[in-house]
Design an enzyme around this catalytic site. Sequence first.
Site, mmCIF file in Angstrom:
data_model
loop_
_atom_site.group_PDB
_atom_site.id
_atom_site.type_symbol
_atom_site.label_atom_id
_atom_site.label_comp_id
_atom_site.label_asym_id
_atom_site.label_seq_id
_atom_site.Cartn_x
_atom_site.Cartn_y
_atom_site.Cartn_z
ATOM 1 N N HIS A 1 -4.436 -0.427 5.990
ATOM 2 C CA HIS A 1 -3.664 0.255 7.272
ATOM 3 C C HIS A 1 -4.702 0.462 8.626
ATOM 4 O O HIS A 1 -5.392 1.353 8.759
ATOM 5 C CB HIS A 1 -3.561 1.823 6.837
ATOM 6 C CG HIS A 1 -4.637 2.557 5.853
ATOM 7 N ND1 HIS A 1 -6.197 2.535 6.086
ATOM 8 C CD2 HIS A 1 -4.451 3.156 4.666
ATOM 9 C CE1 HIS A 1 -6.921 3.308 5.021
ATOM 10 N NE2 HIS A 1 -5.843 3.563 4.288
ATOM 11 N N ASP B 1 1.511 2.725 3.630
ATOM 12 C CA ASP B 1 0.708 4.065 3.203
ATOM 13 C C ASP B 1 1.486 5.323 3.278
ATOM 14 O O ASP B 1 1.004 6.248 3.753
ATOM 15 C CB ASP B 1 -0.420 4.107 4.347
ATOM 16 C CG ASP B 1 -1.647 4.991 3.986
ATOM 17 O OD1 ASP B 1 -1.692 5.202 2.942
ATOM 18 O OD2 ASP B 1 -2.226 5.410 4.832
ATOM 19 N N LYS C 1 -9.270 -0.331 -5.709
ATOM 20 C CA LYS C 1 -9.625 0.248 -4.054
ATOM 21 C C LYS C 1 -10.766 0.995 -3.995
ATOM 22 O O LYS C 1 -11.026 1.720 -4.769
ATOM 23 C CB LYS C 1 -8.279 1.290 -4.029
ATOM 24 C CG LYS C 1 -8.273 2.110 -2.923
ATOM 25 C CD LYS C 1 -7.715 1.327 -1.509
ATOM 26 C CE LYS C 1 -7.814 2.227 -0.470
ATOM 27 N NZ LYS C 1 -6.742 3.039 -0.153
ATOM 28 N N HIS D 1 0.935 -1.160 -0.004
ATOM 29 C CA HIS D 1 -0.045 0.010 -0.027
ATOM 30 C C HIS D 1 0.852 1.146 0.047
ATOM 31 O O HIS D 1 1.452 1.557 1.129
ATOM 32 C CB HIS D 1 -0.831 0.023 1.194
ATOM 33 C CG HIS D 1 -1.774 1.149 1.247
ATOM 34 N ND1 HIS D 1 -3.294 1.060 1.538
ATOM 35 C CD2 HIS D 1 -1.842 2.550 1.015
ATOM 36 C CE1 HIS D 1 -3.725 2.111 1.587
ATOM 37 N NE2 HIS D 1 -2.848 2.944 1.254
ATOM 38 N N HIS E 1 -10.549 1.366 2.200
ATOM 39 C CA HIS E 1 -10.183 2.189 3.270
ATOM 40 C C HIS E 1 -11.310 2.249 4.195
ATOM 41 O O HIS E 1 -12.599 2.632 3.805
ATOM 42 C CB HIS E 1 -10.122 3.522 2.469
ATOM 43 C CG HIS E 1 -9.778 4.711 3.700
ATOM 44 N ND1 HIS E 1 -8.516 5.535 3.618
ATOM 45 C CD2 HIS E 1 -10.502 5.335 4.552
ATOM 46 C CE1 HIS E 1 -8.588 6.135 4.758
ATOM 47 N NE2 HIS E 1 -9.667 6.457 5.272
ATOM 48 N N LEU F 1 -4.800 9.575 7.972
ATOM 49 C CA LEU F 1 -6.122 8.897 8.001
ATOM 50 C C LEU F 1 -5.704 7.402 7.626
ATOM 51 O O LEU F 1 -5.201 7.027 6.449
ATOM 52 C CB LEU F 1 -6.954 9.683 6.912
ATOM 53 C CG LEU F 1 -7.667 10.808 7.440
ATOM 54 C CD1 LEU F 1 -8.314 11.582 6.442
ATOM 55 C CD2 LEU F 1 -8.306 10.786 8.829
ATOM 56 N N HIS G 1 1.550 5.446 -1.872
ATOM 57 C CA HIS G 1 1.043 6.707 -2.619
ATOM 58 C C HIS G 1 2.319 7.095 -3.383
ATOM 59 O O HIS G 1 3.144 7.632 -2.687
ATOM 60 C CB HIS G 1 0.281 7.735 -1.799
ATOM 61 C CG HIS G 1 -0.866 7.044 -1.151
ATOM 62 N ND1 HIS G 1 -2.300 7.072 -1.809
ATOM 63 C CD2 HIS G 1 -1.027 6.513 -0.129
ATOM 64 C CE1 HIS G 1 -3.108 6.947 -0.984
ATOM 65 N NE2 HIS G 1 -2.523 6.216 -0.060
ATOM 66 N N LEU G 2 2.387 6.835 -4.540
ATOM 67 C CA LEU G 2 3.872 7.270 -5.357
ATOM 68 C C LEU G 2 3.375 8.677 -5.942
ATOM 69 O O LEU G 2 4.261 9.366 -6.674
ATOM 70 C CB LEU G 2 3.908 6.292 -6.419
ATOM 71 C CG LEU G 2 4.380 5.113 -5.629
ATOM 72 C CD1 LEU G 2 4.956 4.079 -7.014
ATOM 73 C CD2 LEU G 2 5.728 5.382 -4.875
ATOM 74 N N ARG G 3 2.076 9.179 -6.042
ATOM 75 C CA ARG G 3 1.629 10.360 -6.668
ATOM 76 C C ARG G 3 2.043 10.352 -8.198
ATOM 77 O O ARG G 3 2.218 9.493 -8.789
ATOM 78 C CB ARG G 3 2.419 11.464 -5.885
ATOM 79 C CG ARG G 3 2.334 11.647 -4.364
ATOM 80 C CD ARG G 3 0.678 11.640 -3.903
ATOM 81 N NE ARG G 3 0.593 11.814 -2.561
ATOM 82 C CZ ARG G 3 -0.285 11.321 -1.745
ATOM 83 N NH1 ARG G 3 -1.289 10.882 -2.297
ATOM 84 N NH2 ARG G 3 -0.300 11.781 -0.266
ATOM 85 N N HIS H 1 3.069 14.592 1.143
ATOM 86 C CA HIS H 1 2.446 15.930 0.966
ATOM 87 C C HIS H 1 3.410 16.975 1.188
ATOM 88 O O HIS H 1 4.182 16.858 2.238
ATOM 89 C CB HIS H 1 1.187 16.180 1.672
ATOM 90 C CG HIS H 1 0.149 15.234 1.433
ATOM 91 N ND1 HIS H 1 -0.983 15.575 0.581
ATOM 92 C CD2 HIS H 1 -0.173 14.198 2.172
ATOM 93 C CE1 HIS H 1 -1.707 14.716 0.607
ATOM 94 N NE2 HIS H 1 -1.543 13.810 1.575
HETATM 95 C C1 NCD Z 1 -3.590 9.158 1.884
HETATM 96 C C2 NCD Z 1 -3.219 10.435 0.854
HETATM 97 O O1 NCD Z 1 -2.664 11.302 1.167
HETATM 98 O O2 NCD Z 1 -3.471 10.067 -0.355
HETATM 99 N N1 NCD Z 1 -3.556 9.952 3.068
HETATM 100 C C3 NCD Z 1 -3.551 9.378 4.473
HETATM 101 O O3 NCD Z 1 -3.571 9.911 5.472
HETATM 102 N N2 NCD Z 1 -3.194 8.105 4.394
HETATM 103 C C4 NCD Z 1 -4.661 8.566 1.683
HETATM 104 C C5 NCD Z 1 -5.259 7.527 2.485
HETATM 105 O O4 NCD Z 1 -4.768 6.380 2.302
HETATM 106 O O5 NCD Z 1 -6.080 7.625 3.363
HETATM 107 ZN ZN ZN Z 2 -3.454 5.142 1.637
#
Ligand code: NCD
Ligand code: ZN
Length: 379
Positions: free
Chosen positions: A198, A271, A123, A31, A160, A243, A33-35, A275
């Site tokens: 998560h 996860d 997802k 899991h 989620h 989150l 997030h690579l953006r 940001h």
């Molecule tokens: C994730 C995100 O920023 O894309 N943020 C997070 O707090 N985990 C989204 C997510 O997985 O809830």
């Molecule tokens: Zn996530």
Amino acid sequence: MASPAEHGCSAGGGPWGPGARLTLRRPDDWHVHLRDGALLQAVVAHTARPFARAIVMPNLRPPITTAAMGAAYRQRILDALRGSAGDAAAAAFTPLMTAYLTESIDPDELERGHGEGVFTAAKLYPAGATTNSDAGVRDLAHIPRVLERMERIGMPLLIHGEVTDPAVDIFDREAVFIERHLQPLLQRHPGLKVVLEHITTAEAAAFVAEGPGTLAATITPHHLHINRNALFQGGLRPDFYCLPVAKRELHRQALRRAATSGSPKFFLGTDSAPHERQAKESACGCAGIYNAPYAIESYAQVFSEAGALAQLEGFASEHGPRFYGLPLNPGQITLERRALDPDGPGLPAVLELANGTGTPTRLVPFHAGEQLEWALLEA
Ligand code: NCD
Ligand code: ZN
């Protein structure tokens, strides 16, 4: 996994004292997030350093909803990795793509993407639950055909698991989701493979441990390290906001027991959710913790503290692929135990990462300013 004796580790701190080495089958991140764009370019090498594969979250703008979008995003990930870490790094890393479920997504498109090897899983974001979830699903009852199709073709559903009902306290949203939505979903679709992503609560850990073999969960490093006090330690601490939000200490302890238990239902999913610093430190700061730079070291510390290093390889490298029905990775990684230096510097407070533009990306990593006792040795 090799025992410490096989590595001829030095005496002095018990079997896992300073200098001891721990070799594991190469792990995966189930899991992340690579953006996209410059941020992708800045972060992707951190994930590819220890991990052979990663389940890549689809919550871009616009979200990844078609096989063509998934294939193009996969190519951008590999191109960014080649650009930032070279050809060998790109050849050694496999992004596993996911589809973002909307209420209008076409089950045929999903099946096509799965059949073509683009989408490993899909997802589910409850609409409004987290970053870029507005296009998500308002009610599981709105997508019965999608869920039936996924159940039939053996495509895992990644959830989620938080209700968005504003009447429910934010610290209760995961437990309420399990009761209101997850339990009935598993009853309606007994053949559907589900990963509760998560997890953050004792309720989730118990529900997954006792649930059917079709149900598993990922656990992040940060939910194993921090409880909700971290958010308010000496002031408001946006770098610990994610989150689902961290819960009380008793939940963290339950997650540590689940992760280190050896149960095949729990596996590694960071996860990691970068940001940029100004987006975290604003009047409405974004949710997400950037843990990719030291993720495997962070997990190793938890397992080490629990006296459960023998369980790390299962959690990091075996339980995930077995649940997904994928082969185990052939390679290995090695971690080395370091002596902590009370006067030594901690990990950097901010990372300034090249991203292909003239201005570096500034990210605060999880464990900023701390020392970690395990270090990943370069292959
Ligand atoms: C994730 C995100 O920023 O894309 N943020 C997070 O707090 N985990 C989204 C997510 O997985 O809830
Ligand atoms: Zn996530």
